[in-house]
Each structure stands twice: as structure tokens, then as C-alpha cells.
Design an enzyme around this catalytic site. Sequence first.
Site, mmCIF file in Angstrom:
data_model
loop_
_atom_site.group_PDB
_atom_site.id
_atom_site.type_symbol
_atom_site.label_atom_id
_atom_site.label_comp_id
_atom_site.label_asym_id
_atom_site.label_seq_id
_atom_site.Cartn_x
_atom_site.Cartn_y
_atom_site.Cartn_z
ATOM 1 N N GLU A 1 -2.262 -2.269 2.125
ATOM 2 C CA GLU A 1 -2.806 -0.920 2.386
ATOM 3 C C GLU A 1 -3.644 -0.896 3.667
ATOM 4 O O GLU A 1 -3.828 0.153 4.268
ATOM 5 C CB GLU A 1 -3.592 -0.427 1.171
ATOM 6 C CG GLU A 1 -2.636 -0.212 0.009
ATOM 7 C CD GLU A 1 -3.160 0.644 -1.115
ATOM 8 O OE1 GLU A 1 -4.341 1.019 -1.104
ATOM 9 O OE2 GLU A 1 -2.352 0.913 -2.033
ATOM 10 N N CYS B 1 5.831 -6.040 -7.594
ATOM 11 C CA CYS B 1 4.789 -5.074 -7.230
ATOM 12 C C CYS B 1 5.347 -4.193 -6.124
ATOM 13 O O CYS B 1 6.050 -4.686 -5.228
ATOM 14 C CB CYS B 1 3.529 -5.793 -6.756
ATOM 15 S SG CYS B 1 2.260 -4.679 -6.113
ATOM 16 N N ASP C 1 4.294 6.706 -9.403
ATOM 17 C CA ASP C 1 3.588 5.463 -9.054
ATOM 18 C C ASP C 1 2.083 5.719 -9.070
ATOM 19 O O ASP C 1 1.631 6.872 -9.011
ATOM 20 C CB ASP C 1 4.015 4.965 -7.661
ATOM 21 C CG ASP C 1 3.319 3.658 -7.291
ATOM 22 O OD1 ASP C 1 3.385 2.706 -8.093
ATOM 23 O OD2 ASP C 1 2.675 3.596 -6.229
ATOM 24 N N SER C 2 1.321 4.626 -9.098
ATOM 25 C CA SER C 2 -0.138 4.758 -9.042
ATOM 26 C C SER C 2 -0.594 5.312 -7.692
ATOM 27 O O SER C 2 -1.712 5.810 -7.591
ATOM 28 C CB SER C 2 -0.777 3.389 -9.281
ATOM 29 O OG SER C 2 -0.298 2.460 -8.324
ATOM 30 N N HIS D 1 4.113 -2.960 -3.573
ATOM 31 C CA HIS D 1 3.668 -3.189 -2.195
ATOM 32 C C HIS D 1 4.366 -4.364 -1.515
ATOM 33 O O HIS D 1 4.364 -4.468 -0.296
ATOM 34 C CB HIS D 1 2.158 -3.455 -2.162
ATOM 35 C CG HIS D 1 1.332 -2.247 -2.439
ATOM 36 N ND1 HIS D 1 1.508 -1.462 -3.562
ATOM 37 C CD2 HIS D 1 0.309 -1.681 -1.738
ATOM 38 C CE1 HIS D 1 0.631 -0.479 -3.541
ATOM 39 N NE2 HIS D 1 -0.105 -0.579 -2.449
HETATM 40 N N1 DGL Z 1 1.901 0.166 -7.951
HETATM 41 C C1 DGL Z 1 1.247 -1.045 -8.423
HETATM 42 C C2 DGL Z 1 2.315 -2.016 -8.944
HETATM 43 O O1 DGL Z 1 3.477 -1.964 -8.581
HETATM 44 C C3 DGL Z 1 0.413 -1.695 -7.330
HETATM 45 C C4 DGL Z 1 -0.805 -0.895 -6.934
HETATM 46 C C5 DGL Z 1 -1.802 -0.703 -8.053
HETATM 47 O O2 DGL Z 1 -2.400 -1.692 -8.542
HETATM 48 O O3 DGL Z 1 -2.018 0.449 -8.458
HETATM 49 O O4 DGL Z 1 1.990 -2.854 -9.745
#
Ligand code: DGL
Length: 275
Positions: A152, A187, A12-13, A189
Amino acid sequence: MHTRRPTIGVFDSGFGGLTVLKALLEVIPEADYLYFGDTARLPYGSKSVETVARYAVEAAHYLENHGSAFLVIACNTATALAFDRIISAAHVPVIGVVDPGAEAAAAVSKNQKVVVIGTEATIGSHAYHKALAARGIDAREKACPLLVPLVEEGWVEHSVTEQIARIYLDEAFAGEFRDADTLVLGCTHYPLLKPLLRRASPALVSIVDSAESTAHAVASHLQNLLPANSSVAEERRSLARLRFFATDSVEKFKRLGALFLKQPIDDVQHVDLKE
Ligand code: DGL
């Protein structure tokens, strides 16, 4: 039949993909997990296809080189923008979050009208729209860029977050999508906002969490690799190994990550990906 315990690499990012890891641990507790959070380079949701693809391929290679026999792209943005690039670069099977989410929405929606929310980049790619159209579903996509920073910040039950979510959802569930019966959380989050999003959505809307759908899709892919005997699974579960890699502060990853995973995070290693 194989009973070898698989190592699943989750990418993940940053922290959000821990909602996918949480779902994976519930559905496949008998696997080992390596989690890579590219915290130094987040957010991906506002970046270009080229940049996200380059970052995602680097992370996929890192997870493969550390023993992942299977990759889960937990990031919706990375899946939406770079899934094909990741698959061509990887040497192990890869699963992303978009197809399982679309599949679950198609199964749940009764009137074939679905609203998808996600980052600017995910929505701009129309990956969910395409995946849903291929299943005969009409989708309205809505970018909700303010929700990631609010989560966050820990504002998952804050009145400001609810007000913002209502504005986004009122715009999405309007006009010909006024009667859409399903909301896809596109997403990482958003699962943390599920109760708030339920309140802010029209009554009777079903919520599809792509984290959960992905965990089930991974389980069916891995069926043959998992221990069939439940006492073996139980024994192995107690030995479950979780290792985390983060490209930014280890301390911050432990602190924020615990909010997403809903359990303490210990074994975090800092990674410096040379560009
Ligand atoms: N992990 C990203 C997503 O699911 C959300 C956070 C980001 O923008 O890096 O799209």
C-alpha cells in the site's frame, strides 16, 4: 442458452481485491462489475472471525441489493474466516478465493509440497491448509503481515520489501518444506509483488496467484450466462460497466485503486454502512 450479461459483485476489505477484479476483467470482459471495498474498516487480516464475518455479510448484502447476480469474495481473509457465513447469508451464488487457489496449486505441484503465504488471520484459520489437504497436498502456511502495508506504500520493488520477503520465505522454505515446489499467493496484495517474490523464492518454484485461479473458476461457473458469440462479446465489452463502492475516502480509493487495477478508476460512490 442465456445471453444475458451478468452483474458480478466483487467484495474486498479495500483495494487489494482489485487484483482479482483485474483478473476477472481479463477472463470475463463481457460482464458488468460492482466492486465493494470496505476501506473504512481495513485491514481485515488482523481481525477476529466474528468481526470479519459481520463486515463481510454486510458487504455481501450491499452488493446483492445493488443488483449482483453472483458474488466473488476477493478477500482471502474474508474467504478464509467467513465463507460459510457469507454463503448462508447470501441469496445468489458465491465464490471465494481459497478453493480456486488450492485447486490450482494441487494441479501445479509435482511433489505435493506447497507453501502458502497470507495475512495473520488467513494463516491462523488454516483454510488453505484444509483445502490443500483435501486435495492430497501437504502445506506449510506462513503469515507475512508486513507485506500488505508495504504494497500500500507502493514499495513493490523496494529493497526493504525484498529483504523482508526473503526473511519470510526463507523461514517457510525450510526443513521438510525446503524442497516445496509451489508458492500460493494467499492475499490480494501479493500479485503486485510477483516479480520480487519470484526472486526471493527458491529457483524453480511455481507461483500460484489465487486472483487468476478465481477468475477462471468464476468463468466456468458463469459459462451458461455469457454471450457465446464472440462478436456479441466484443460489442458488449466496449460497453462494460464498472462501478465502485468504498466505505472511506473516494479520492484515496481512486488514487490507490488505480495502482492495483492498473487503469484509472472513475465511478466511485461513498457508502456508509451503519453498524
Ligand atoms: N484483502 C486482504 C486479504 O486478501 C488483505 C488486506 C487486509 O488485511 O484487509 O487477505
